[in-house]
Design a protein around this motif. Sequence first.
Motif, mmCIF file in Angstrom:
data_model
loop_
_atom_site.group_PDB
_atom_site.id
_atom_site.type_symbol
_atom_site.label_atom_id
_atom_site.label_comp_id
_atom_site.label_asym_id
_atom_site.label_seq_id
_atom_site.Cartn_x
_atom_site.Cartn_y
_atom_site.Cartn_z
ATOM 1 N N UNK A 419 0.865 -1.173 0.000
ATOM 2 C CA UNK A 419 0.000 0.000 0.000
ATOM 3 C C UNK A 419 0.898 1.218 0.000
ATOM 4 N N UNK A 423 1.758 12.442 -0.634
ATOM 5 C CA UNK A 423 1.018 13.681 -0.426
ATOM 6 C C UNK A 423 0.773 14.420 -1.735
ATOM 7 N N UNK A 428 0.751 10.710 -7.611
ATOM 8 C CA UNK A 428 -0.107 9.526 -7.517
ATOM 9 C C UNK A 428 -0.819 9.285 -8.837
ATOM 10 N N UNK A 429 -1.130 10.370 -9.534
ATOM 11 C CA UNK A 429 -1.784 10.195 -10.827
ATOM 12 C C UNK A 429 -0.856 9.481 -11.790
ATOM 13 N N UNK A 432 -0.889 5.867 -10.911
ATOM 14 C CA UNK A 432 -2.049 5.086 -11.342
ATOM 15 C C UNK A 432 -2.068 4.940 -12.852
ATOM 16 N N UNK A 437 0.597 -2.050 -9.012
ATOM 17 C CA UNK A 437 -0.256 -3.057 -8.394
ATOM 18 C C UNK A 437 -0.707 -2.662 -6.994
ATOM 19 N N UNK A 438 -0.018 -1.734 -6.366
ATOM 20 C CA UNK A 438 -0.364 -1.423 -4.988
ATOM 21 C C UNK A 438 -1.513 -0.444 -4.883
ATOM 22 N N UNK A 439 -2.136 -0.428 -3.725
ATOM 23 C CA UNK A 439 -3.194 0.536 -3.464
ATOM 24 C C UNK A 439 -2.572 1.861 -3.084
ATOM 25 N N UNK A 440 -3.109 2.946 -3.641
ATOM 26 C CA UNK A 440 -2.535 4.258 -3.397
ATOM 27 C C UNK A 440 -3.469 5.088 -2.537
ATOM 28 N N UNK A 441 -2.882 5.895 -1.655
ATOM 29 C CA UNK A 441 -3.702 6.779 -0.831
ATOM 30 C C UNK A 441 -3.064 8.157 -0.822
ATOM 31 N N UNK A 442 -3.897 9.178 -0.946
ATOM 32 C CA UNK A 442 -3.422 10.547 -0.842
ATOM 33 C C UNK A 442 -3.422 10.911 0.635
ATOM 34 N N UNK A 443 -2.246 11.164 1.162
ATOM 35 C CA UNK A 443 -2.161 11.252 2.620
ATOM 36 C C UNK A 443 -0.883 11.979 3.021
ATOM 37 N N UNK A 444 -0.959 12.683 4.141
ATOM 38 C CA UNK A 444 0.189 13.406 4.665
ATOM 39 C C UNK A 444 0.798 12.605 5.814
ATOM 40 N N UNK B 1 -8.872 1.331 -5.070
ATOM 41 C CA UNK B 1 -8.574 0.874 -3.713
ATOM 42 C C UNK B 1 -9.226 -0.472 -3.481
ATOM 43 N N UNK B 2 -8.454 -1.406 -2.996
ATOM 44 C CA UNK B 2 -8.988 -2.765 -2.813
ATOM 45 C C UNK B 2 -9.461 -2.956 -1.387
ATOM 46 N N UNK B 5 -6.779 -3.096 1.324
ATOM 47 C CA UNK B 5 -6.357 -1.792 1.846
ATOM 48 C C UNK B 5 -7.401 -1.249 2.810
ATOM 49 N N UNK B 112 -8.199 6.435 -5.697
ATOM 50 C CA UNK B 112 -7.287 6.903 -4.661
ATOM 51 C C UNK B 112 -8.090 7.652 -3.606
ATOM 52 N N UNK B 113 -8.095 7.138 -2.365
ATOM 53 C CA UNK B 113 -8.814 7.871 -1.318
ATOM 54 C C UNK B 113 -7.990 9.058 -0.848
ATOM 55 N N UNK B 114 -8.689 10.157 -0.621
ATOM 56 C CA UNK B 114 -8.027 11.376 -0.163
ATOM 57 C C UNK B 114 -8.112 11.423 1.350
ATOM 58 N N UNK B 115 -7.005 11.110 2.020
ATOM 59 C CA UNK B 115 -7.014 11.011 3.472
ATOM 60 C C UNK B 115 -6.373 12.224 4.126
ATOM 61 N N UNK B 116 -6.230 13.327 3.392
ATOM 62 C CA UNK B 116 -5.610 14.506 3.986
ATOM 63 C C UNK B 116 -6.544 15.100 5.025
#
Lengths: 625, 122
Positions: A419, A423, A428-429, A432, A437-444, B1-2, B5, B112-116
């Motif tokens: 995973x 940020x 991330x775009x 993708x 293959x991994x799950x992506x998350x927008x996160x700080x 997102x699977x 995750x 893509x989840x936005x977790x900000x």
Amino acid sequence: MRDCWAAAPHAGCLATRWTPKSGPLERRGLQQPSCTASTVLLCSPAALLPRVAGLQVAPPPRHFASHTALPPQSWMFKRLFGGDGGGGASSSKPLPSNVSQKAQGSTIDAIQKLGETEELLTKRQALLERKIEQELERAKVFLRQNNKRAATMALKKKKLYQNQLEAVENNMLRVSEQQMGLENLRTTVEAVDALRTGAHASKATMQEMKIDDVDRVLDEINDQADQMRQIQDAMGQPIGMAADYDEDDLLGELEELEASTLDETMLGETAAVPGHRIPAEQQQQQLPSMPNAPTTKVQPAAPAKTAEELELEALQAEMASRSYCGASTYLGSGTPHLGAMGRTDRPENAAPPEIFYNEEEARKYTENSRMVNIQTQLTERALELLALPDDGEPKLLLDLGCGSGLSGETLTDRGHIWMGLDISPAMLEVASDREVEGDLCLHDLGHGLPIRPGSIDGAISISAVQWLCNADTSANEPRRRLRRFFESLYACLSKGARAVLQVYPANTDQAAMMTNAAMRAGFSGGLVVDFPHSTRAKKYFLVLMVGGTAALPQAKGLDGGEPDEEGQQEVYVGHRKTKRRKGGHGDKASQRDWIVRKKQQQRTRGYTGVKPDSKYTGRKRKDRF
Amino acid sequence: MRLLCHNMLQCHIKGVVNGYPLKIEAEKVETRETDYEPDFLRHIFPRIQWDALREAAAAMGVDDLPESVSEEMLEDESFLKQFHHALLEVHLEQGALVCPETGRKFVVSDGIPNLLLREDEC
């Protein structure tokens, strides 16, 4: 000439006249005379040379030889002194300068000869012209005397002279041409010779300077600077009572104090306004002396002014609290222009990561093959340090600061499930788009990880965590962010798992800050520095272990070696995914769909040159493709 | 997102105690095939919260997961296939994740989840 021979005491037998050849004699050097005649030259050619050289003041004109017959004995001299410079090969090794000297000599002589010839020709030309004039005059005279025959004769003579004149002039032209050519040649030769000497000299100097030495010297200097800084740090440590205070507590208090002063300033209108109203009042007091109209104008302006000033005060107060920054500063508002965002030294100093890695930067980063290589290498090394159990089972990993998925792809290649958190939406775009293959998350990362406890088998981060050390608002920020990050990371790792974070610390302070925050969160482990002796290849890996008493892994290149370009042996865990990127998604229809979808995406992105879709799009090709 | 995750994600807003599991509001779901690896499934199974997975799968349109599971079921090939499909092959492309305690929505766009978090939430 004869007197010189009479002066030579040993050369008594050589009493005959001889014509010195131009040039070659002075270049003879120590050549032995090759004469086999009965006459013996008792003196050495070296002794003879100065006298001979003395004769070389003015080389004879070219046609001198044609006017004097060579006496029969001169063959002796010819053999003694060789031919036309053909036997003048010196025995010594020709150094670059000597060769040019020989050539130089002959060209000088040639030029001189040509010069004299030209003079001669000019004289002849003058003479002929005079003669022509004369004949013309004579012809005129005869004509006056009515002597037609004589006049014709004179004219014929004149014609003859004219032809000769033409010939002479042509010769002159040729001679001039050659002279010019020779002079040019001479200058060129001299220039080339000078260049050659220069190259020779610089080659000699370059031998002394080697790039390795320079590198070594620089490394030494850097090391010494580091040591000095460490010493200074050590000296700067608070000792005794001062060291007992808890830094965090103090910082917390400082925060509170700042907040309270800020509150005061914001709420202190009553305090601020009177201070600003006073000048306005004074103004008003001054104004009554003026006519009424300006007074009324000024009055509404005064309160507006005070409100503005109040705002300014508040802003200043805020700025004052913001300006207490830690590792770096940047223009926080809006996107800096690309020129300013250019890499001065580190991207971390340009802008926060979500702004720095905009679409263009993200694309450049991912398309740069050097970057791809470096990231792959770092990921592989991080995996090595992660020391996952070698049981062939895929593991669930975190990629912190995954960016455009360069490191994630290496994880997938090794068969792991991962995973990724990042940020920057642009990065991330790109990830993708590359269909990682991994799950992506927008996160700080500074907000702490949104993962439930004990769920992850391992975490890696490539070139990301140092961004947390940047200050946005106050010096407390990085410390707080790092603390939250490490605490949540500690929580979400399962027992015995590790986290390996490859970082680029700006200085030892940053490295210490990160390591301390990690240790305080409960991790054991430390900083592994690969190739610590090389400035270019030095890489920092923060290896953190949850519990366990394993020793810190060995760093690479401790003996001063450089990283080799060959890949190390690779260990594959799980099934190696060899799926092709495009076209491996299922049946024919979905392949074509995918292709058409991608092309449309590219068109909307603005790529030119996307071919229109036709019946040939995505059609099955022969196997050799 | 699977769903794998999702099963690991929890809400990280400051002060939230009961931030797991996040509720799924699915708008667009896609299915993409992926390689079947029973080793990994067995390895990860103990860590999966089954109820959360089942609820989330139902929200995404996958209804065939059993209610209660046990270790023996891991030997069963068909169960593993179901598990694999739900965990790794169903992707949430558009939608939202909702924190159960605060109701805060984390939008999912383009998978893509936005977790900000905002300033006051962290």
